[in-house]
Design an enzyme around this catalytic site. Sequence first.
Site, PDB file in Angstrom:
ATOM      1  N   HIS A  63       0.825  -1.215   0.000  1.00  0.00           N
ATOM      2  CA  HIS A  63       0.000   0.000   0.000  1.00  0.00           C
ATOM      3  C   HIS A  63       0.854   1.257   0.000  1.00  0.00           C
ATOM      4  CE1 HIS A  63       0.118   1.094   4.403  1.00  0.00           C
ATOM      5  NE2 HIS A  63       0.250  -0.197   4.587  1.00  0.00           N
ATOM      6  N   ASP A 171       6.112   2.066   6.804  1.00  0.00           N
ATOM      7  CA  ASP A 171       4.788   1.466   6.591  1.00  0.00           C
ATOM      8  C   ASP A 171       4.006   2.373   5.652  1.00  0.00           C
ATOM      9  OD1 ASP A 171       2.327   0.264   6.723  1.00  0.00           O
ATOM     10  OD2 ASP A 171       1.976   0.711   8.827  1.00  0.00           O
ATOM     11  N   GLU A 201      -5.240   1.592   2.315  1.00  0.00           N
ATOM     12  CA  GLU A 201      -5.103   0.411   3.185  1.00  0.00           C
ATOM     13  C   GLU A 201      -5.341   0.794   4.626  1.00  0.00           C
ATOM     14  OE1 GLU A 201      -3.014  -2.544   5.802  1.00  0.00           O
ATOM     15  OE2 GLU A 201      -2.744  -0.394   5.627  1.00  0.00           O
ATOM     16  N   GLU A 202      -4.828   1.977   4.985  1.00  0.00           N
ATOM     17  CA  GLU A 202      -4.912   2.409   6.389  1.00  0.00           C
ATOM     18  C   GLU A 202      -6.356   2.728   6.798  1.00  0.00           C
ATOM     19  OE1 GLU A 202      -2.525   2.136   8.377  1.00  0.00           O
ATOM     20  OE2 GLU A 202      -0.629   2.327   7.298  1.00  0.00           O
ATOM     21  N   ASP A 224       3.999  -5.856   3.661  1.00  0.00           N
ATOM     22  CA  ASP A 224       3.699  -4.815   4.646  1.00  0.00           C
ATOM     23  C   ASP A 224       4.705  -4.908   5.790  1.00  0.00           C
ATOM     24  OD1 ASP A 224       2.313  -2.771   6.057  1.00  0.00           O
ATOM     25  OD2 ASP A 224       0.419  -3.486   5.221  1.00  0.00           O
ATOM     26  N   HIS A 311       4.053   3.257  12.840  1.00  0.00           N
ATOM     27  CA  HIS A 311       3.092   4.369  12.908  1.00  0.00           C
ATOM     28  C   HIS A 311       3.603   5.528  13.770  1.00  0.00           C
ATOM     29  CE1 HIS A 311      -0.858   2.541  11.142  1.00  0.00           C
ATOM     30  NE2 HIS A 311       0.228   2.153  10.481  1.00  0.00           N
TER      31      HIS A 311
HETATM   32 ZN   LIG Z   1       0.909  -1.033   6.463  1.00  0.00          ZN
END
Ligand SMILES: [Zn+2]
Length: 337
Positions: A63, A171, A201-202, A224, A311
């Site tokens: 992603h 990510d 995706e998130e 991922d 994140h």
């Molecule tokens: Zn991810």
Amino acid sequence: MFEPYELQKKLVAAAMPSGYERPCGEAIAEIVRPFADEVWFTPTGSLVCHKKGEGKRLMFAAHMDVIGFMATFVSEGGFISFTTIGGHSAAALIHAAVRFQNGTRGIIKLRRQSDKVETPASSVTAKDLYIDIGATSKEEAEKMVKVGDLAMFDTVPRLIGSDCMMTPYADDLASCATLIMAMEQVKSSPNDLYFVFTVQEELGLKGAITATANIEPYMGIAIDLCYSGDEYSAAMEMPVRTGHGPTIKIKDASVVCSPEAIAFMRQAAEEAGIKYQDEIIIAGGTDTSAMMHTGKGALAGCMSLSGRNIHSPCEIVSLNDMKNGARLLAACAQKKL
Ligand SMILES: [Zn+2]
């Protein structure tokens, strides 16, 4: 040969939060065009790179959307309230530097105590946070930031240690870079290959759902980040470690990977002599689940890069994991389904 750090810098420079991925898609399309027979965008913006083959359809998905922030309100004092895009740990955002699309810079602060953090971290929510852009009035602030404007982490990729990269949006841009490196290595394949850079995706695997509906793969492999067992965490005891090879996922919170996909990926790794790690994570989900359950369904697996501080503005991944991950993906692409 592409270098992971150089690719990451290019992708981070083009990255935008979920829903606004087009600049990143265009940047990737520019890089990968020589390695695909056709390149196109789905209606929602996922980038599909098709390398034609006679055999079954094999789809890879990384992603290209990233987590971010959107301004919701400008106060009399010139401070910016915001909503989050994608999953953030609110406590981890305190004092994070951010940059709006137009270049305006600011810092995220805690509403209740501006100069000290005594609130228990677990009780902090995004509503307790605001962005200080250095304005001293609403009028001044509104010249710089308007409601609906997007912001992102204001950090850049840096090399650290002997084999690591500290970067925003590893990510999942490090996975996008890894997939690009794999595409460079695939010369010919008995399979019909689709390399897809998905959107949103998130926000719930949304781009992978529509891309899968378009492609109808026989097997899907997501790429991922997964957590790292290096980190102290009572709730996440796991053997996977950063720098010890790409992983082949067995299960996460969203999916039990197809045994056929796991076996296929392990065989490809073993035949190519690539060391991999067995991954089970108890939290998180990936495009794997979307590929498995969309339309008529597909066999689905996932390769992960073990990352630290996921994140956060400074995620850490291993360059060797990316290089070996690219080798593993290329081995899968070239192995007959
Ligand atoms: Zn991810």
